[in-house]
Design a protein around this motif. Structure first.
Motif, short mmCIF file in Angstrom:
data_model
loop_
_atom_site.label_atom_id
_atom_site.label_comp_id
_atom_site.label_asym_id
_atom_site.label_seq_id
_atom_site.Cartn_x
_atom_site.Cartn_y
_atom_site.Cartn_z
N GLY A 55 0.83 -1.20 0.00
CA GLY A 55 0.00 0.00 0.00
C GLY A 55 0.86 1.25 0.00
O GLY A 55 0.83 2.04 0.95
N VAL A 56 1.62 1.43 -1.07
CA VAL A 56 2.48 2.60 -1.17
C VAL A 56 1.68 3.78 -1.71
O VAL A 56 1.00 3.67 -2.74
CB VAL A 56 3.69 2.31 -2.09
CG1 VAL A 56 4.46 3.59 -2.40
CG2 VAL A 56 4.61 1.28 -1.44
N ASN A 57 1.73 4.91 -1.01
CA ASN A 57 1.12 6.16 -1.47
C ASN A 57 2.20 7.22 -1.49
O ASN A 57 2.87 7.43 -0.48
CB ASN A 57 0.00 6.59 -0.53
CG ASN A 57 -1.21 5.68 -0.65
OD1 ASN A 57 -1.89 5.67 -1.66
ND2 ASN A 57 -1.43 4.87 0.38
N LEU A 58 2.37 7.85 -2.64
CA LEU A 58 3.45 8.83 -2.74
C LEU A 58 3.18 9.74 -3.92
O LEU A 58 2.65 9.31 -4.95
CB LEU A 58 4.79 8.10 -2.95
CG LEU A 58 6.06 8.95 -2.93
CD1 LEU A 58 6.26 9.56 -1.55
CD2 LEU A 58 7.27 8.07 -3.28
N VAL B 210 12.11 13.91 0.75
CA VAL B 210 12.58 12.58 1.10
C VAL B 210 11.37 11.73 1.50
O VAL B 210 10.44 12.23 2.14
CB VAL B 210 13.57 12.64 2.29
CG1 VAL B 210 14.07 11.25 2.65
CG2 VAL B 210 14.74 13.56 1.96
N ALA B 211 11.41 10.46 1.10
CA ALA B 211 10.38 9.53 1.55
C ALA B 211 11.07 8.30 2.11
O ALA B 211 12.08 7.85 1.56
CB ALA B 211 9.46 9.13 0.40
N MET B 212 10.56 7.81 3.20
CA MET B 212 11.16 6.62 3.83
C MET B 212 10.24 5.43 3.64
O MET B 212 9.08 5.45 4.05
CB MET B 212 11.35 6.92 5.31
CG MET B 212 11.58 5.70 6.16
SD MET B 212 13.28 5.63 6.67
CE MET B 212 13.43 3.91 7.09
N LEU B 213 10.78 4.40 2.97
CA LEU B 213 9.99 3.18 2.73
C LEU B 213 10.42 2.13 3.75
O LEU B 213 11.60 1.82 3.90
CB LEU B 213 10.26 2.67 1.31
CG LEU B 213 9.50 1.42 0.87
CD1 LEU B 213 8.00 1.68 0.79
CD2 LEU B 213 9.99 0.94 -0.49
N HIS B 214 9.42 1.61 4.46
CA HIS B 214 9.72 0.53 5.39
C HIS B 214 8.47 -0.31 5.59
O HIS B 214 7.37 0.21 5.65
CB HIS B 214 10.22 1.07 6.74
CG HIS B 214 10.69 -0.03 7.65
ND1 HIS B 214 11.88 -0.67 7.46
CD2 HIS B 214 10.10 -0.61 8.73
CE1 HIS B 214 12.02 -1.61 8.38
NE2 HIS B 214 10.97 -1.60 9.16
N ASP B 215 8.65 -1.64 5.70
CA ASP B 215 7.51 -2.54 5.86
C ASP B 215 6.47 -2.36 4.77
O ASP B 215 5.26 -2.48 5.01
CB ASP B 215 6.85 -2.34 7.23
CG ASP B 215 7.58 -3.12 8.32
OD1 ASP B 215 8.37 -4.03 7.96
OD2 ASP B 215 7.37 -2.82 9.50
N GLY B 216 6.90 -2.03 3.56
CA GLY B 216 5.99 -1.99 2.42
C GLY B 216 5.16 -0.72 2.31
O GLY B 216 4.31 -0.62 1.42
N VAL B 217 5.37 0.23 3.21
CA VAL B 217 4.62 1.50 3.09
C VAL B 217 5.58 2.68 3.28
O VAL B 217 6.68 2.53 3.80
CB VAL B 217 3.47 1.61 4.13
CG1 VAL B 217 2.41 0.56 3.88
CG2 VAL B 217 4.01 1.52 5.54
#
Ligand SMILES: Nc1ncnc2c1ncn2[C@@H]1O[C@H](COP(=O)(O)OP(=O)(O)O)[C@@H](O)[C@H]1O
Ligand SMILES: [Mg+2]
Lengths: 261, 248
Positions: free
Chosen positions: B19-22, B207-214
């Protein structure tokens, strides 16, 4: 999990996976031919494939068919001697080579030499993201990699079969004239009298089919390779196995079609 | 310009994106940070259709990235792959000029070569390198050739997958400045993946930090040091203590 060991279940699972594999192969083949007739065409890649599949295969094909023709002449002479039919050596060598052994030997050599190298190359490209890079550079991997190779295989392997046939016959001739006391001119005369145009046409047709199978298998296994070095190794092994089996199966079917009536 | 909406992707039982929102606005430089194996490369590749998301949509200019003329769509992008992904059957200059030698951007070989040499110089490589083959180059040089290839056709949108990994600090600085320059000069929209905090500070607008799929956190680079987000704080301090497990 005991059903895993039941022979019927294994047979069923094997049949299903074989059918699924054949289906995927058929789709891949269909896509290849669909791309073949639509631009863009990559002529440089096609030229390189012609050289690699055709020209550079000449030494191995020359040597394998030469020894095969020689061994065939010795066998037919020894076997024929049992009922005083030694004189049929030229005719049987000619038929054996042109109808069966020429196309089969060339097909198997191409599977060993070309299928394996295509599969390893494309699989490595996949593993190192080169296939992805092609796509991002607006180049379709099927068009850029598969089509030139398969087209080259279909066009140039019949020529290799023609060369292999001639060298195989010459191998038989060399043994017959050199060690079995055949007259050179008579041997060649018998060979050319006995062979019919249809023998040669079917031989070359088998060559085209084998060339198509060998190159398609290399591309298919390469493109569907798993990840890492192990993926490349598996793809290469699988491509040669599949190509060899399919070439022999197709040869059997074509022999049935051409020669059973 | 690029918008991820609830993008999911699993490989077998490995749920990589959950469920990535960006949103990346036009002309901005977005940097994605996150541990290795968290799906950063998968997220980039999803935009280009190299990976097909299981669900969710990715919009580019408001249009679904999977619809419409895919060739025209891809022509707007340049991508630097994590491993370089150079074609080892072609000399370096033909790698860089690949797009300029075929298809709609095709031009005479000499012109394509001249552009390739110019791009190589921009990434700090001499003209001699142009005629060598990728396998003859060091990893860092390959990376820079990959970068030259990504910018060769002057794309509107550029993706950089770990552009400075494997480079020495000086060359990293050169590449960081170059990426910044490309974004400013060409007005390109950039999405960069990196673990290198000096790179983040040099390249990023956001900057965006991706962790645990989100996406755990996103914000301007100026807010990075006091983001208040435990994941970001742990990541930029490189501490073993925190919500991100060291064993993954
Ligand atoms: N084609 C693929 N097939 C199977 N698993 C994949 C594939 N691509 C990526 N993965 C898995 O997805 C996860 C995220 O990979 P990736 O996006 O490359 O990580 P990173 O954030 O380091 O770039 C990893 O666990 C990786 O093994
Ligand atoms: Mg990655």
């Amino acid at each position: 999990m005991s059903h895993v060991f039941s022979p019927l279940a294994i047979l069923g699972a094997l049949t299903l996976s074989a059918l699924a594999a054949l289906g995927r192969l058929a789709i891949f083949t269909g896509q290849t031919f669909a791309h073949m007739i639509r631009p863009p065409f990559y002529l440089k890649e096609f030229g390189a494939a012609l050289m690699n599949v055709g020209y550079f295969s000449l030494p191995v094909i020359g040597l394998t068919t030469l020894f095969t023709g020689g061994a065939l002449a010795l066998q037919i002479y020894a076997g024929g001697a049992r009922f005083s039919a030694e004189a049929v050596v030229p005719q049987i060598v000619a038929i054996g080579i042109v109808r069966e052994l020429g196309p089969v030997m060339v097909g198997l050599m191409i599977a060993a030499r070309v299928t394996s190298s295509i599969a390893a190359e494309i699989a490595t490209m996949k593993v190192t993201e080169q296939l992805d890079a092609l796509v991002t550079l607006s180049t379709h991997p099927m068009k850029y990699l598969t089509v030139p190779r398969v087209l080259a295989g279909i066009i140039v392997v019949p020529a290799l079969v023609a060369v292999g046939n001639i060298i195989g016959i010459m191998g038989g001739w060399a043994v017959a004239v050199g060690t079995l006391d055949f007259n050179s001119a008579t041997y060649l005369q018998n060979t050319s009298d006995f062979l019919e145009t249809s023998d040669i046409v079917t031989s070359l047709a088998k060559g085209a089919v084998n060339g198509g199978i060998a190159t398609l298998m290399g591309c298919y296994y390469g493109m569907n390779s798993g990840r890492g070095a192990m993926g490349v190794g598996k793809a290469t092994k699988g491509s040669v196995e599949a190509a060899a089996v399919l070439i022999l199966a197709a040869n059997f079917i074509l022999t049935g079609i051409f020669f059973s009536s | 310009m690029i918008r991820f909406e609830d993008v999911h992707k699993a490989f077998g039982s490995n749920h990589v994106l959950r469920g990535v929102n960006l949103h990346i606005p036009k002309g901005e430089s977005m940097v994605i940070i996150g541990g290795s194996g968290t799906g950063k490369s998968v997220a980039l590749k999803s935009v280009l259709g190299l990976v097909k998301p299981d669900s969710g949509t990715i919009l580019v200019d408001g249009k679904d990235s999977t619809k419409g003329d895919h060739d025209a769509f891809l022509a707007r992008f340049g991508m630097l792959f994590q491993g370089g992904a150079l074609f080892d059957s072609l000399p370096v200059w033909q790698n860089v000029a690949f797009r300029l030698m075929r298809g709609s951007l095709k031009r005479p070989a000499e012109e394509a070569r001249a552009i390739a040499v110019e791009k190589l110089r921009r990434v700090g490589l001499k003209e001699e390198v142009a005629d060598r083959y990728p396998a003859e180059l060091s990893g860092g040089m390959q990376k820079r050739v990959g970068l030259a290839r990504a910018i060769a056709a002057e794309p509107e949108i550029i993706f950089f997958d770990e552009p400075t990994t494997g480079l020495d600090p000086i060359m990293s600085g050169v590449i960081n400045d170059l990426i910044r320059e490309i974004v400013v000069e060409m007005g390109a929209t950039a999405m960069t993946i990196t673990h290198d905090m000096s790179s983040v500070r040099a390249i990023a607008d956001k900057v965006a930090m991706l962790h645990d799929g989100v996406i755990q956190w996103t914000g301007p680079v100026a807010d990075l040091d006091n983001s208040g987000d435990p994941y970001v704080t742990q990541f930029i301090s490189g501490s073993a203590e925190g919500p991100i497990e060291a064993v993954r």
